[in-house]
Motif scaffolding. Structure first.
Motif, PDB file in Angstrom:
ATOM      1  N   LYS A   1       0.828  -1.214   0.000  1.00  0.00           N
ATOM      2  CA  LYS A   1       0.000   0.000   0.000  1.00  0.00           C
ATOM      3  C   LYS A   1       0.860   1.261   0.000  1.00  0.00           C
ATOM      4  O   LYS A   1       0.610   2.196  -0.778  1.00  0.00           O
ATOM      5  CB  LYS A   1      -0.933  -0.009   1.208  1.00  0.00           C
ATOM      6  N   GLN A   2       1.864   1.305   0.859  1.00  0.00           N
ATOM      7  CA  GLN A   2       2.680   2.510   0.943  1.00  0.00           C
ATOM      8  C   GLN A   2       3.516   2.726  -0.320  1.00  0.00           C
ATOM      9  O   GLN A   2       3.716   3.870  -0.756  1.00  0.00           O
ATOM     10  CB  GLN A   2       3.591   2.449   2.176  1.00  0.00           C
ATOM     11  N   THR A   3       3.965   1.643  -0.927  1.00  0.00           N
ATOM     12  CA  THR A   3       4.695   1.783  -2.194  1.00  0.00           C
ATOM     13  C   THR A   3       3.772   2.338  -3.263  1.00  0.00           C
ATOM     14  O   THR A   3       4.150   3.244  -4.024  1.00  0.00           O
ATOM     15  CB  THR A   3       5.289   0.432  -2.643  1.00  0.00           C
ATOM     16  N   ALA A   4       2.551   1.809  -3.325  1.00  0.00           N
ATOM     17  CA  ALA A   4       1.577   2.296  -4.316  1.00  0.00           C
ATOM     18  C   ALA A   4       1.332   3.791  -4.163  1.00  0.00           C
ATOM     19  O   ALA A   4       1.195   4.520  -5.152  1.00  0.00           O
ATOM     20  CB  ALA A   4       0.268   1.516  -4.173  1.00  0.00           C
ATOM     21  N   HIS A   5       1.292   4.269  -2.928  1.00  0.00           N
ATOM     22  CA  HIS A   5       0.973   5.675  -2.671  1.00  0.00           C
ATOM     23  C   HIS A   5       2.158   6.614  -2.886  1.00  0.00           C
ATOM     24  O   HIS A   5       1.955   7.812  -3.126  1.00  0.00           O
ATOM     25  CB  HIS A   5       0.445   5.837  -1.243  1.00  0.00           C
ATOM     26  N   HIS A   6       3.388   6.109  -2.799  1.00  0.00           N
ATOM     27  CA  HIS A   6       4.542   7.008  -2.808  1.00  0.00           C
ATOM     28  C   HIS A   6       5.366   6.997  -4.092  1.00  0.00           C
ATOM     29  O   HIS A   6       6.158   7.921  -4.306  1.00  0.00           O
ATOM     30  CB  HIS A   6       5.464   6.699  -1.617  1.00  0.00           C
ATOM     31  N   VAL A   7       5.227   5.974  -4.931  1.00  0.00           N
ATOM     32  CA  VAL A   7       6.024   5.957  -6.161  1.00  0.00           C
ATOM     33  C   VAL A   7       5.509   7.008  -7.144  1.00  0.00           C
ATOM     34  O   VAL A   7       4.419   7.565  -6.985  1.00  0.00           O
ATOM     35  CB  VAL A   7       5.998   4.565  -6.838  1.00  0.00           C
ATOM     36  N   ASP A   8       6.291   7.243  -8.181  1.00  0.00           N
ATOM     37  CA  ASP A   8       5.923   8.256  -9.176  1.00  0.00           C
ATOM     38  C   ASP A   8       4.846   7.765 -10.136  1.00  0.00           C
ATOM     39  O   ASP A   8       4.146   8.585 -10.736  1.00  0.00           O
ATOM     40  CB  ASP A   8       7.174   8.669  -9.967  1.00  0.00           C
ATOM     41  N   CYS A   9       4.734   6.460 -10.291  1.00  0.00           N
ATOM     42  CA  CYS A   9       3.677   5.905 -11.138  1.00  0.00           C
ATOM     43  C   CYS A   9       3.287   4.535 -10.604  1.00  0.00           C
ATOM     44  O   CYS A   9       4.125   3.630 -10.515  1.00  0.00           O
ATOM     45  CB  CYS A   9       4.140   5.795 -12.595  1.00  0.00           C
ATOM     46  N   PHE A  10       2.030   4.393 -10.233  1.00  0.00           N
ATOM     47  CA  PHE A  10       1.522   3.124  -9.713  1.00  0.00           C
ATOM     48  C   PHE A  10       0.722   2.427 -10.806  1.00  0.00           C
ATOM     49  O   PHE A  10      -0.138   3.047 -11.443  1.00  0.00           O
ATOM     50  CB  PHE A  10       0.654   3.365  -8.485  1.00  0.00           C
ATOM     51  N   THR A  11       1.002   1.146 -11.019  1.00  0.00           N
ATOM     52  CA  THR A  11       0.343   0.409 -12.094  1.00  0.00           C
ATOM     53  C   THR A  11      -0.114  -0.959 -11.616  1.00  0.00           C
ATOM     54  O   THR A  11       0.373  -1.497 -10.618  1.00  0.00           O
ATOM     55  CB  THR A  11       1.297   0.213 -13.297  1.00  0.00           C
ATOM     56  N   THR A  12      -1.038  -1.530 -12.369  1.00  0.00           N
ATOM     57  CA  THR A  12      -1.437  -2.916 -12.167  1.00  0.00           C
ATOM     58  C   THR A  12      -1.674  -3.539 -13.537  1.00  0.00           C
ATOM     59  O   THR A  12      -1.449  -2.887 -14.569  1.00  0.00           O
ATOM     60  CB  THR A  12      -2.662  -3.035 -11.249  1.00  0.00           C
ATOM     61  N   VAL A  13      -2.136  -4.799 -13.581  1.00  0.00           N
ATOM     62  CA  VAL A  13      -2.089  -5.530 -14.847  1.00  0.00           C
ATOM     63  C   VAL A  13      -3.441  -5.730 -15.524  1.00  0.00           C
ATOM     64  O   VAL A  13      -3.493  -6.231 -16.647  1.00  0.00           O
ATOM     65  CB  VAL A  13      -1.420  -6.910 -14.649  1.00  0.00           C
ATOM     66  N   SER A  14      -4.537  -5.373 -14.859  1.00  0.00           N
ATOM     67  CA  SER A  14      -5.842  -5.562 -15.491  1.00  0.00           C
ATOM     68  C   SER A  14      -6.866  -4.663 -14.834  1.00  0.00           C
ATOM     69  O   SER A  14      -6.676  -4.177 -13.709  1.00  0.00           O
ATOM     70  CB  SER A  14      -6.294  -7.026 -15.382  1.00  0.00           C
ATOM     71  N   ASP A  15      -7.958  -4.462 -15.525  1.00  0.00           N
ATOM     72  CA  ASP A  15      -9.033  -3.625 -14.989  1.00  0.00           C
ATOM     73  C   ASP A  15      -9.644  -4.246 -13.738  1.00  0.00           C
ATOM     74  O   ASP A  15     -10.019  -3.534 -12.806  1.00  0.00           O
ATOM     75  CB  ASP A  15     -10.115  -3.419 -16.048  1.00  0.00           C
ATOM     76  N   ILE A  16      -9.720  -5.561 -13.697  1.00  0.00           N
ATOM     77  CA  ILE A  16     -10.341  -6.213 -12.542  1.00  0.00           C
ATOM     78  C   ILE A  16      -9.457  -6.075 -11.300  1.00  0.00           C
ATOM     79  O   ILE A  16      -9.950  -5.885 -10.185  1.00  0.00           O
ATOM     80  CB  ILE A  16     -10.668  -7.697 -12.849  1.00  0.00           C
ATOM     81  N   THR A  17      -8.149  -6.127 -11.476  1.00  0.00           N
ATOM     82  CA  THR A  17      -7.244  -5.936 -10.342  1.00  0.00           C
ATOM     83  C   THR A  17      -7.198  -4.469  -9.936  1.00  0.00           C
ATOM     84  O   THR A  17      -6.980  -4.149  -8.757  1.00  0.00           O
ATOM     85  CB  THR A  17      -5.831  -6.441 -10.684  1.00  0.00           C
ATOM     86  N   ASN A  18      -7.428  -3.580 -10.877  1.00  0.00           N
ATOM     87  CA  ASN A  18      -7.468  -2.157 -10.550  1.00  0.00           C
ATOM     88  C   ASN A  18      -8.625  -1.845  -9.594  1.00  0.00           C
ATOM     89  O   ASN A  18      -8.522  -0.948  -8.756  1.00  0.00           O
ATOM     90  CB  ASN A  18      -7.587  -1.319 -11.819  1.00  0.00           C
ATOM     91  N   LEU A  19      -9.714  -2.601  -9.706  1.00  0.00           N
ATOM     92  CA  LEU A  19     -10.821  -2.428  -8.747  1.00  0.00           C
ATOM     93  C   LEU A  19     -10.355  -2.785  -7.337  1.00  0.00           C
ATOM     94  O   LEU A  19     -10.715  -2.124  -6.367  1.00  0.00           O
ATOM     95  CB  LEU A  19     -12.000  -3.303  -9.157  1.00  0.00           C
ATOM     96  N   GLU A  20      -9.555  -3.857  -7.227  1.00  0.00           N
ATOM     97  CA  GLU A  20      -8.983  -4.237  -5.925  1.00  0.00           C
ATOM     98  C   GLU A  20      -8.091  -3.128  -5.387  1.00  0.00           C
ATOM     99  O   GLU A  20      -8.148  -2.789  -4.202  1.00  0.00           O
ATOM    100  CB  GLU A  20      -8.141  -5.505  -6.062  1.00  0.00           C
ATOM    101  N   CYS A  21      -7.243  -2.586  -6.258  1.00  0.00           N
ATOM    102  CA  CYS A  21      -6.327  -1.530  -5.826  1.00  0.00           C
ATOM    103  C   CYS A  21      -7.106  -0.346  -5.269  1.00  0.00           C
ATOM    104  O   CYS A  21      -6.757   0.209  -4.219  1.00  0.00           O
ATOM    105  CB  CYS A  21      -5.458  -1.078  -7.000  1.00  0.00           C
ATOM    106  N   LYS A  22      -8.154   0.034  -5.966  1.00  0.00           N
ATOM    107  CA  LYS A  22      -8.950   1.185  -5.551  1.00  0.00           C
ATOM    108  C   LYS A  22      -9.593   0.958  -4.194  1.00  0.00           C
ATOM    109  O   LYS A  22      -9.600   1.840  -3.327  1.00  0.00           O
ATOM    110  CB  LYS A  22     -10.023   1.460  -6.607  1.00  0.00           C
ATOM    111  N   GLU A  23     -10.124  -0.258  -3.972  1.00  0.00           N
ATOM    112  CA  GLU A  23     -10.859  -0.538  -2.743  1.00  0.00           C
ATOM    113  C   GLU A  23      -9.957  -0.982  -1.593  1.00  0.00           C
ATOM    114  O   GLU A  23     -10.204  -0.628  -0.441  1.00  0.00           O
ATOM    115  CB  GLU A  23     -11.919  -1.628  -3.012  1.00  0.00           C
ATOM    116  N   LEU A  24      -8.926  -1.769  -1.881  1.00  0.00           N
ATOM    117  CA  LEU A  24      -8.124  -2.371  -0.814  1.00  0.00           C
ATOM    118  C   LEU A  24      -6.836  -1.616  -0.520  1.00  0.00           C
ATOM    119  O   LEU A  24      -6.320  -1.686   0.600  1.00  0.00           O
ATOM    120  CB  LEU A  24      -7.798  -3.828  -1.173  1.00  0.00           C
TER     121      LEU A  24
END
Length: 555
Positions: free
Chosen positions: A228-251
């Protein structure tokens, strides 16, 4: 559009799976490497763990002359023991393997610094957390040392970290070398995978889950925290699919800046006569093993089906696949013989000697072997979930059964003692594959299947399945990919739909199947890296621009 994007002069890319083939991330990195080599020749440096000290790593070609002065400098002044060479894959990118074991003695200081700067909670760490973190820290130190010795502030440099295991290094570089732009990719949120793996409904309640709370409940606090902290602090946060992006947004409380869809290369898919020859060899082997194990006389008209991947019983849909096979075996409309192989590594498998003997001596006995569901013995066979489900459903693999299921619990590396063919060489022999995953951020196995012209069945809970459903003019198995709707609560419907799809496929003519195989290959063509690499270029641009903004704030 690409020409207007900022492009890095140098790219560091780090993962636990660099020259270490253990999962899907290896496929992401290794198949994309040649595309990056084309656009950034020898300016891409993969950093991986040196896990083969004292042993030969067939994936790594060590070259002592590469960056020899820096290597000596890194060992003398930065306490970094590295080996430099090339990854033994198409494109042969430069690889730096680092021995991270010396950093264990600094573990407490490293974790304290991480807490003070980024509030990463390492207090509840267990399992592989320490090992991954020490590698991640070492990888960050490698990038720092290499940058200071070989580059300068005018160079545009990107550090791309994959999965929570490399988050610590990305955060370290944010403060140690702020000139380096950082990208972090989560291929599956650690807490999302844990929720699914613990038999909790992920999708119906995703909007209501609190990631931090679930991490405490499932004893995942440290892994979730670094992710979580890496996702919030890096210059660009990415994931591999739209369905996993929903997880990122919520979790993770952070939506991805870019979705980096996982592409593929078809360099190693045989062409023309080579394809036909290898397919025939694979089918003969699949047929031979089935007949020797079952004491049957099945012929080449048998329909060969396969599922494969990691042994995640629910997440990979192994349970619903076996359920569908049982339903199919009791369907009076089925006329064709079907052999379903489940190639999932489990424990420490040993080739069963009775089967080896039958294969070696070409024993034509019609007597079924003991435990005719498995090709390799396992120490814990009485406790194996697949074998137990087969038993509970009353499946027997009798000669009169139209559907037979065979569990192959080993890595197909060409030296398993029974098939002695690699996974890809054996994949060529199947008629149809089934990957009915419940939790699958992307899903390379169905993509690999269609790349090898083998039609597949998957679900819309996989990133690949969702991409096919939304991006392609897709009408089901007749177009090469059947995407089944799956939810938290429709297990019976999924099993029945798999059964019906296999049943309809079994009565198709050879001309119809040939058309489907071509349609399957056409789907794979649209997922080649030459199409998906543009998302990486966008991520580089975002990271570099955000780095500029970050540096300006520090002036």
């Amino acid at each position: 559009m690409v020409n207007s994007l900022l492009s890095p002069d140098f790219i560091f890319e780090t993962s636990w799976e660099v020259c270490n083939k253990v999962g899907g991330i290896y496929t992401v990195l290794s198949t994309r490497a040649n595309t990056l080599q084309t656009s950034h020749k020898d300016a891409v440096f993969f950093i991986g763990p040196d896990l083969w000290l004292g042993k030969e790593n067939p994936l790594f070609i060590e070259l002592d002359y590469l960056y020899k002065p820096w290597k000596l400098y890194a060992a003398t002044y930065d306490n970094l023991q590295v080996r430099i060479g090339r990854w033994n894959i198409i494109g042969e990118p430069i690889v730096i393997l680092v021995d991270f074991t010396s950093f264990y003695q600094m573990k407490n200081e490293i974790y304290t610094d991480l807490w003070n700067k980024y509030q990463v909670d390492s207090l509840h760490a267990y399992g592989d957390y320490d090992e991954a973190s020490m590698f991640s820290y070492a990888a960050g130190k490698v990038a720092e040392s290499f940058y200071r010795y070989n580059m300068n502030r005018k160079d545009r440099v990107v550090y791309h970290a994959h999965e929570w295991m490399t988050g610590l290094g990305a955060l370290y570089l944010q403060s140690a070398v702020p000139e380096i732009a950082s990208i972090f990719t989560t291929h599956a949120t650690s807490i999302g995978r844990s929720i699914a793996g613990n038999m909790k409904p992920l999708y119906d309640y995703l909007h209501a889950y609190n990631g931090d709370q679930m991490a405490r409940e499932l004893n995942m606090e440290s892994k979730h925290s670094i992710e979580k902290q890496t996702a919030h602090h890096v210059d660009c946060f990415t994931t591999v699919s739209d369905i996993t992006n929903l997880e990122c947004k919520e979790l993770l409380d952070k939506e991805a800046d870019v979705v980096l869809k996982n592409g593929f290369e078809d360099d190693f898919v045989p062409k023309g006569k080579s394809y036909s020859t290898k397919r025939e060899k694979a089918r003969l082997k699949l047929l031979e093993v089935a007949n020797k194990l079952l004491g049957t006389n099945l012929d080449d008209d048998t329909l060969f089906i396969c599922t494969s991947g990691r042994y995640e019983f629910k997440n990979k849909g192994l349970d619903v696949f076996v359920e569908s096979l049982n339903l199919l075996n009791h369907d009076s409309k089925l006329e064709k013989n079907i052999v379903a192989y489940i190639t999932v590594p489990a424990g420490i498998p040993v080739p069963r000697q009775d089967l080896v003997d039958r294969l070696y001596y070409n024993d034509k006995s019609k007597e079924v072997l003991e435990s005719p569901f498995i090709t390799h013995w396992l120490d814990n066979m009485w406790d194996d979930r697949l074998l137990n489900m087969i038993k509970q459903l009353g499946m027997k693999n009798y000669q009169e059964d139209k559907v037979k299921v065979i569990f192959v619990p080993c890595y197909l590396d060409g030296n398993d003692g029974i098939f002695n063919l690699s996974y890809y060489d054996l994949l060529l022999g199947y008629d149809l594959t089934v990957y009915p995953s419940y939790y699958e951020p992307w899903g390379y196995t169905p993509l690999e299947s269609v790349a090898f012209h083998i039609p597949t069945i998957t679900t819309d809970l996989t990133g690949f399945g969702l991409w096919v459903k939304h991006a392609r003019n897709q009408h089901g198995i007749q177009d090469g990919v059947e995407v089944i709707h799956r939810s938290d609560s429709n297990y019976p419907e999924v099993a029945d739909k798999i059964k019906e799809t296999i049943l309809s496929f079994s009565v198709m003519s050879s001309e119809e199947i040939e058309h489907i195989r071509k349609r399957a290959a056409a789907v794979a063509e649209h997922a080649l890296w030459k199409h998906f690499i543009e998302y990486y270029y966008k991520a580089y641009d975002i990271a570099l621009r955000n780095t500029r903004k970050r540096l300006l704030k520090q002036i």
